[in-house]
Design an enzyme around this catalytic site. Structure first.
Site, PDB file in Angstrom:
ATOM      1  N   HIS A  14       0.831  -1.206   0.000  1.00 28.32           N
ATOM      2  CA  HIS A  14       0.000   0.000   0.000  1.00 28.32           C
ATOM      3  C   HIS A  14       0.862   1.252   0.000  1.00 28.32           C
ATOM      4  CE1 HIS A  14       0.901   0.714   4.263  1.00 28.32           C
ATOM      5  NE2 HIS A  14       0.686  -0.581   4.457  1.00 28.32           N
ATOM      6  N   GLU A  89      -2.144  -7.402   7.233  1.00 29.93           N
ATOM      7  CA  GLU A  89      -0.833  -7.384   7.861  1.00 29.93           C
ATOM      8  C   GLU A  89      -0.851  -8.208   9.152  1.00 29.93           C
ATOM      9  OE1 GLU A  89       1.294  -3.671   8.156  1.00 29.93           O
ATOM     10  OE2 GLU A  89       0.173  -2.865   6.474  1.00 29.93           O
TER      11      GLU A  89
END
Length: 150
Positions: A14, A89
């Site tokens: 990201h 994550e």
């Protein structure tokens, strides 16, 4: 989907998030992209469109920083993106939202982390993270051959 006979995976992290700006362990907390992160994702999408880069599908974590990045790139390429929790994550447990500089200076932090040690005491261990990542990779092969952006 195009008529592909092989799998091609492109992994994209990201853009800069608000948590990155604050130098913290974000883990599975939902921090959005910063203004720079939006600019990064938009620029990449435009670049790939100009280069004629093609994907058959775009997959992302449901966290906003990943979804916003995937959305900007997918929009530029005329695609939609799908969410999959397997791509989130690591769960850093009690370390989540701790500043990285504070963690480094903490005299009580462990010197070494074993593969079974849970991050932050109650988060995911490296072994758990690797098992989830293995499941995420294996799930890609449930789709037909093609070009995937993850």
């Amino acid at each position: 989907m195009t008529n592909q006979t092989a799998y091609h995976f492109t992994f994209l992290r990201h853009g800069q998030s608000e948590g990155n700006v604050r130098f913290i362990f974000q883990g599975q907390l939902d921090y959005p992209l910063s203004d720079l992160g939006h600019e990064q994702a938009l620029a990449l999408g435009q670049r790939w469109r100009t280069e004629g880069r093609e994907f058959d599908a775009v997959l992302a974590s449901p966290l906003s920083r990943a979804g916003e990045t995937a959305g900007h790139v997918a929009d530029a390429l005329g695609l939609t993106d799908e969410e999959d929790e397997l791509w989130m994550e690591q769960d850093f447990g009690a370390r989540t939202e701790m500043s990285i500089p504070d963690f480094i200076k903490d005299p009580n932090r462990p010197q070494f982390f074993g593969p079974y040690d849970r991050s932050g005491g109650d988060g995911e261990s490296r072994t758990q993270l690797y098992a989830r990542a293995t499941t995420a990779i294996q799930s890609l092969f449930r789709n037909p051959p093609g070009r995937y952006l993850i």
